[in-house]
Design a protein around this motif. Sequence first.
Motif, PDB file in Angstrom:
ATOM      1  N   ILE A   1       0.845  -1.198   0.000  1.00  0.00           N
ATOM      2  CA  ILE A   1       0.000   0.000   0.000  1.00  0.00           C
ATOM      3  C   ILE A   1       0.879   1.246   0.000  1.00  0.00           C
ATOM      4  CG2 ILE A   1      -1.700   1.338   1.289  1.00  0.00           C
ATOM      5  CD1 ILE A   1      -2.929  -1.081   0.018  1.00  0.00           C
ATOM      6  N   GLU A   2       1.968   1.208   0.744  1.00  0.00           N
ATOM      7  CA  GLU A   2       2.892   2.340   0.780  1.00  0.00           C
ATOM      8  C   GLU A   2       3.494   2.584  -0.598  1.00  0.00           C
ATOM      9  OE1 GLU A   2       4.511   5.584   2.277  1.00  0.00           O
ATOM     10  OE2 GLU A   2       3.285   4.212   3.490  1.00  0.00           O
ATOM     11  N   ASP A   3       3.811   1.514  -1.313  1.00  0.00           N
ATOM     12  CA  ASP A   3       4.328   1.651  -2.676  1.00  0.00           C
ATOM     13  C   ASP A   3       3.310   2.346  -3.576  1.00  0.00           C
ATOM     14  OD1 ASP A   3       6.619   0.340  -1.918  1.00  0.00           O
ATOM     15  OD2 ASP A   3       6.010  -1.611  -2.721  1.00  0.00           O
ATOM     16  N   VAL A   4       2.048   1.938  -3.440  1.00  0.00           N
ATOM     17  CA  VAL A   4       0.995   2.544  -4.258  1.00  0.00           C
ATOM     18  C   VAL A   4       0.843   4.021  -3.933  1.00  0.00           C
ATOM     19  CG1 VAL A   4      -1.477   2.561  -4.729  1.00  0.00           C
ATOM     20  CG2 VAL A   4      -0.262   0.379  -4.553  1.00  0.00           C
ATOM     21  N   MET A   5       0.896   4.365  -2.645  1.00  0.00           N
ATOM     22  CA  MET A   5       0.787   5.762  -2.252  1.00  0.00           C
ATOM     23  C   MET A   5       1.932   6.590  -2.823  1.00  0.00           C
ATOM     24  SD  MET A   5      -2.017   6.100  -0.550  1.00  0.00           S
ATOM     25  CE  MET A   5      -2.679   4.867  -1.676  1.00  0.00           C
ATOM     26  N   GLY A   6       3.110   5.969  -2.905  1.00  0.00           N
ATOM     27  CA  GLY A   6       4.249   6.657  -3.502  1.00  0.00           C
ATOM     28  C   GLY A   6       4.013   6.956  -4.972  1.00  0.00           C
ATOM     29  N   ILE A   7       3.410   6.012  -5.677  1.00  0.00           N
ATOM     30  CA  ILE A   7       3.093   6.214  -7.096  1.00  0.00           C
ATOM     31  C   ILE A   7       2.071   7.335  -7.257  1.00  0.00           C
ATOM     32  CG2 ILE A   7       2.051   5.156  -9.133  1.00  0.00           C
ATOM     33  CD1 ILE A   7       3.219   2.483  -8.168  1.00  0.00           C
ATOM     34  N   GLU A   8       1.051   7.344  -6.403  1.00  0.00           N
ATOM     35  CA  GLU A   8       0.031   8.387  -6.481  1.00  0.00           C
ATOM     36  C   GLU A   8       0.627   9.759  -6.196  1.00  0.00           C
ATOM     37  OE1 GLU A   8      -3.116   8.104  -7.495  1.00  0.00           O
ATOM     38  OE2 GLU A   8      -2.593   6.037  -7.953  1.00  0.00           O
ATOM     39  N   LYS A   9       1.566   9.819  -5.260  1.00  0.00           N
ATOM     40  CA  LYS A   9       2.221  11.089  -4.945  1.00  0.00           C
ATOM     41  C   LYS A   9       3.023  11.588  -6.137  1.00  0.00           C
ATOM     42  CE  LYS A   9       5.347  13.243  -1.593  1.00  0.00           C
ATOM     43  NZ  LYS A   9       6.176  13.011  -0.368  1.00  0.00           N
ATOM     44  N   LEU A  10       3.728  10.666  -6.802  1.00  0.00           N
ATOM     45  CA  LEU A  10       4.506  11.032  -7.984  1.00  0.00           C
ATOM     46  C   LEU A  10       3.592  11.518  -9.101  1.00  0.00           C
ATOM     47  CD1 LEU A  10       7.154  11.152  -9.567  1.00  0.00           C
ATOM     48  CD2 LEU A  10       6.832   8.722 -10.133  1.00  0.00           C
ATOM     49  N   LYS A  11       2.461  10.840  -9.295  1.00  0.00           N
ATOM     50  CA  LYS A  11       1.508  11.262 -10.327  1.00  0.00           C
ATOM     51  C   LYS A  11       1.006  12.683 -10.062  1.00  0.00           C
ATOM     52  CE  LYS A  11      -1.741   8.312 -11.289  1.00  0.00           C
ATOM     53  NZ  LYS A  11      -2.754   7.255 -11.042  1.00  0.00           N
ATOM     54  N   ALA A  12       0.738  12.990  -8.792  1.00  0.00           N
ATOM     55  CA  ALA A  12       0.260  14.323  -8.443  1.00  0.00           C
ATOM     56  C   ALA A  12       1.321  15.381  -8.737  1.00  0.00           C
ATOM     57  CB  ALA A  12      -0.133  14.363  -6.967  1.00  0.00           C
ATOM     58  N   GLN A  13       2.566  15.046  -8.454  1.00  0.00           N
ATOM     59  CA  GLN A  13       3.661  15.988  -8.723  1.00  0.00           C
ATOM     60  C   GLN A  13       3.805  16.236 -10.214  1.00  0.00           C
ATOM     61  OE1 GLN A  13       6.939  13.997  -6.791  1.00  0.00           O
ATOM     62  NE2 GLN A  13       6.489  14.891  -4.787  1.00  0.00           N
ATOM     63  N   LEU A  14       3.670  15.194 -11.007  1.00  0.00           N
ATOM     64  CA  LEU A  14       3.779  15.343 -12.458  1.00  0.00           C
ATOM     65  C   LEU A  14       2.633  16.170 -13.025  1.00  0.00           C
ATOM     66  CD1 LEU A  14       4.920  11.739 -13.477  1.00  0.00           C
ATOM     67  CD2 LEU A  14       6.306  13.818 -13.457  1.00  0.00           C
ATOM     68  N   ARG A  15       1.438  15.989 -12.443  1.00  0.00           N
ATOM     69  CA  ARG A  15       0.287  16.759 -12.915  1.00  0.00           C
ATOM     70  C   ARG A  15       0.469  18.256 -12.665  1.00  0.00           C
ATOM     71  NH1 ARG A  15      -2.856  12.339 -10.868  1.00  0.00           N
ATOM     72  NH2 ARG A  15      -3.091  13.442  -8.891  1.00  0.00           N
ATOM     73  N   ASP A  16       1.194  18.585 -11.588  1.00  0.00           N
ATOM     74  CA  ASP A  16       1.393  19.986 -11.232  1.00  0.00           C
ATOM     75  C   ASP A  16       2.606  20.606 -11.917  1.00  0.00           C
ATOM     76  OD1 ASP A  16      -0.792  19.811  -9.575  1.00  0.00           O
ATOM     77  OD2 ASP A  16       0.387  19.331  -7.784  1.00  0.00           O
ATOM     78  N   ASN A  17       3.392  19.804 -12.616  1.00  0.00           N
ATOM     79  CA  ASN A  17       4.587  20.304 -13.285  1.00  0.00           C
ATOM     80  C   ASN A  17       4.224  20.837 -14.674  1.00  0.00           C
ATOM     81  OD1 ASN A  17       7.001  20.028 -15.126  1.00  0.00           O
ATOM     82  ND2 ASN A  17       7.966  19.606 -13.141  1.00  0.00           N
ATOM     83  N   PRO A  18       4.528  22.111 -14.985  1.00  0.00           N
ATOM     84  CA  PRO A  18       4.152  22.697 -16.283  1.00  0.00           C
ATOM     85  C   PRO A  18       4.693  21.928 -17.481  1.00  0.00           C
ATOM     86  CG  PRO A  18       4.872  24.398 -14.752  1.00  0.00           C
ATOM     87  CD  PRO A  18       5.196  23.082 -14.115  1.00  0.00           C
ATOM     88  N   ILE A  19       5.936  21.453 -17.397  1.00  0.00           N
ATOM     89  CA  ILE A  19       6.530  20.715 -18.509  1.00  0.00           C
ATOM     90  C   ILE A  19       5.786  19.398 -18.725  1.00  0.00           C
ATOM     91  CG2 ILE A  19       8.612  19.568 -19.352  1.00  0.00           C
ATOM     92  CD1 ILE A  19      10.247  21.623 -17.848  1.00  0.00           C
TER      93      ILE A  19
END
Length: 235
Positions: free
Chosen positions: A181-199
């Motif tokens: 579950i912690e691994d999955v949460m890490g993936i979701e956190k990364l996805k959120a960061q990518l969504r907020d990145n302009p590039i």
Amino acid sequence: METPNSPEAAATHLLDAALLHVAFDGWSDATFRAAVADSGVDMGLARALYPRKGVDLAIAYHKRGDQIMRERLAETDLAAMRYRDRVAHAVRLRIEAVEDREAVRRGTTLFALPMHAGEGAKLIWGTADAIWSALGDSSRDVNWYTKRATLSAVYSATVLYWLGDDSPGHQATWDFLDRRIEDVMGIEKLKAQLRDNPISKALSAGPLKFMEQIRKPKVPDDLPGQMMDRLRPKT
């Protein structure tokens, strides 16, 4: 065993009777025949309820576990839990709903066979869907798919680990589940960061536009076989 007087009761009696034989004969035709003999259910009705015999009994057993999980989860106060802990708790309830670990082991072997692998994948997806639905997931877009695909992988890995776990109270399994579950949460956190990145937004504009069109599937309730599915036990 008392002879059942309704199709629903007959289906339940057959499954209960089959569980006495699965450890020895697996989810097989031999188990089906023994269940019919022990339950007193008419062979014609038994074959109507479970036309693929052992395979359909294994499917019914898996779905019984899903229903038990739903009922236990409905009785749980989830308000004080973090969302990730709710998911982990639901997976644990689903595994703890198992009456016989050997029945699951035999089912895992059955659904690993090429001719039944598709059915096995469908059952695992159904479990993931049952968990998300019970937790109140309201997604209708591509997230409906990604949530269930991710949880299917977590659930499958945890069940396989649990089948070989002899630790007290299966604590090693629950620790394994927490790590997944912690691994999955890490993936979701990364996805959120990518969504907020302009590039990242610029690079993914095309694929995201396509993914926005994806919606949760709608399944008709009048397909062939639906009537017999309603007669099979849910618990």
